[in-house]
Design a protein around this motif. Structure first.
Motif, short mmCIF file in Angstrom:
data_model
loop_
_atom_site.label_atom_id
_atom_site.label_comp_id
_atom_site.label_asym_id
_atom_site.label_seq_id
_atom_site.Cartn_x
_atom_site.Cartn_y
_atom_site.Cartn_z
N ASP A 149 -1.31 -9.83 28.71
CA ASP A 149 -0.08 -9.67 27.93
C ASP A 149 1.15 -9.85 28.82
OD1 ASP A 149 -0.31 -7.36 29.40
OD2 ASP A 149 -0.15 -5.99 27.71
N ASN A 176 -4.86 -16.82 28.15
CA ASN A 176 -5.29 -16.66 26.77
C ASN A 176 -5.58 -17.97 26.06
OD1 ASN A 176 -4.58 -14.08 27.47
ND2 ASN A 176 -3.03 -13.81 25.89
N SER A 230 -9.31 -12.80 19.79
CA SER A 230 -7.96 -13.11 19.33
C SER A 230 -7.22 -11.79 19.13
CB SER A 230 -8.03 -13.94 18.04
OG SER A 230 -6.74 -14.25 17.57
N SER A 231 -6.34 -11.75 18.16
CA SER A 231 -5.60 -10.53 17.84
C SER A 231 -4.93 -10.71 16.49
CB SER A 231 -4.53 -10.23 18.89
OG SER A 231 -3.64 -9.21 18.45
N TYR A 268 2.74 -13.08 23.62
CA TYR A 268 1.36 -12.75 23.32
C TYR A 268 0.94 -13.25 21.93
CZ TYR A 268 -2.86 -9.86 22.90
OH TYR A 268 -4.16 -9.42 22.73
N SER A 269 1.79 -13.05 20.94
CA SER A 269 1.45 -13.46 19.58
C SER A 269 1.19 -14.95 19.50
CB SER A 269 2.58 -13.07 18.61
OG SER A 269 2.71 -11.67 18.51
N LYS A 327 -2.17 -16.00 21.02
CA LYS A 327 -3.32 -15.74 20.17
C LYS A 327 -3.34 -16.68 18.96
CE LYS A 327 -5.23 -12.60 22.69
NZ LYS A 327 -6.51 -12.90 23.38
N HIS A 363 -10.62 -10.28 15.97
CA HIS A 363 -9.59 -9.27 16.26
C HIS A 363 -10.32 -7.97 16.58
CE1 HIS A 363 -6.37 -6.47 16.08
NE2 HIS A 363 -6.63 -6.04 14.85
N TRP A 417 -6.51 -2.59 17.66
CA TRP A 417 -5.57 -2.05 18.66
C TRP A 417 -6.23 -0.81 19.23
CZ3 TRP A 417 -0.78 1.38 17.61
CH2 TRP A 417 -0.08 1.58 18.81
N GLY A 433 -4.14 -2.14 25.65
CA GLY A 433 -3.75 -1.53 24.39
C GLY A 433 -2.87 -0.31 24.55
N SER A 452 -14.61 -1.92 18.93
CA SER A 452 -13.82 -3.04 19.44
C SER A 452 -14.67 -4.19 19.95
CB SER A 452 -12.90 -2.56 20.57
OG SER A 452 -13.66 -2.12 21.69
#
Length: 244
Positions: free
Chosen positions: A86, A95, A116-117, A139-140, A143, A166, A169, A175, A186
């Motif tokens: 991140d 990433n 991913s996220s 970061y967004s 991903k 995903h 979180w 995190g 997770s």
């Protein structure tokens, strides 16, 4: 029993993923940035893994080294791209670029699972040219782009089961302690997608998952034109061709 390669397995979700696979009887090769990363909880599995691959994923040369070392173990049944960052200076490299280069240079596995996220839905396709121009993205967007990359691989490599996940979180180093999702959940989708009978997984390929339930990703990731824009841009950016 499957042979599985897990990147970023020295801590956090990657370590939990590797541990679950080992406990289920699979052969696991783990990746860590360097030997100094193999301290703390990861020492509990080091003697149980098939091998350890070292290398930085924040530059193409380092990823090439990781790919070459991983290939010494032969073809993997599954590769889990867990490593992530991140740090805005590294998010594009770690990433997005690293999963692309590893996919291009490693012997093609039967399955690819990429972390991913849900934050990818906040990304914008319009940010892609700037990512290639500067190598710096948030970061967004990282991903968003890697999810589109995986959807493109699923389309171009129909013989490989390719999925994105995903993980939630969760309270890992990335995190943070305020994370509200269940750490124990997770990693279970990743291990399931990597090893479950093919007939148990629907869709067979090209899924975006959360806790073993398929979800709707950002619409851009499902656009073949955008997928190919990501793939072509990564080829030009890295000088590494991924066979399609």
């Amino acid at each position: 029993m499957s042979l599985v390669f897990v990147t970023g397995a020295a801590s956090g979700v990657g370590l939990l993923t590797a541990r679950e696979l080992i406990d289920d009887g699979h052969d696991v090769v783990i990746h860590a940035r360097n030997p100094e990363r193999l301290t703390g909880e990861v020492t509990e599995i080091v003697d149980k893994v098939r091998g350890v691959v070292y290398g930085d994923l924040d530059n193409v040369t380092g990823v090439e080294t990781v790919a070459a070392s991983a290939n010494e173990y032969g073809a993997f049944d599954a590769v889990i791209h867990n490593a992530g960052s991140d740090n805005e200076q590294k998010t594009f490299a770690v990433n997005v670029v690293a999963p692309y280069v590893l996919s291009a240079l490693m012997t093609r596995p039967k399955r690819i699972v990429t972390v991913s996220s849900v934050m990818h839905v906040n990304g914008s396709p319009e940010a892609l040219p700037n990512a290639f121009a500067t190598g710096v993205i948030d970061y967004s967007n990282s991903k968003l782009f890697v999810t589109a990359l995986m959807m493109g691989l699923a389309r171009h490599w129909p013989d490989v089961m390719v999925h994105s996940v995903h993980p939630g979180w969760v309270p890992t180093r990335m995190g943070g302690p305020s994370a509200t999702d269940d750490l124990d959940l997770s990693y279970r989708t990743q291990t399931w997608l990597a090893t479950a009978p093919e007939s148990d997984i629907m869709p067979r390929t090209g899924g975006y998952w959360f806790h073993k339930q398929v979800q709707n990703p950002h619409s851009a990731t499902l656009d073949p034109a955008f997928q190919d824009e990501v793939l072509h841009g990564l080829k030009e950016y890295t000088g590494v061709e991924l066979p399609l």
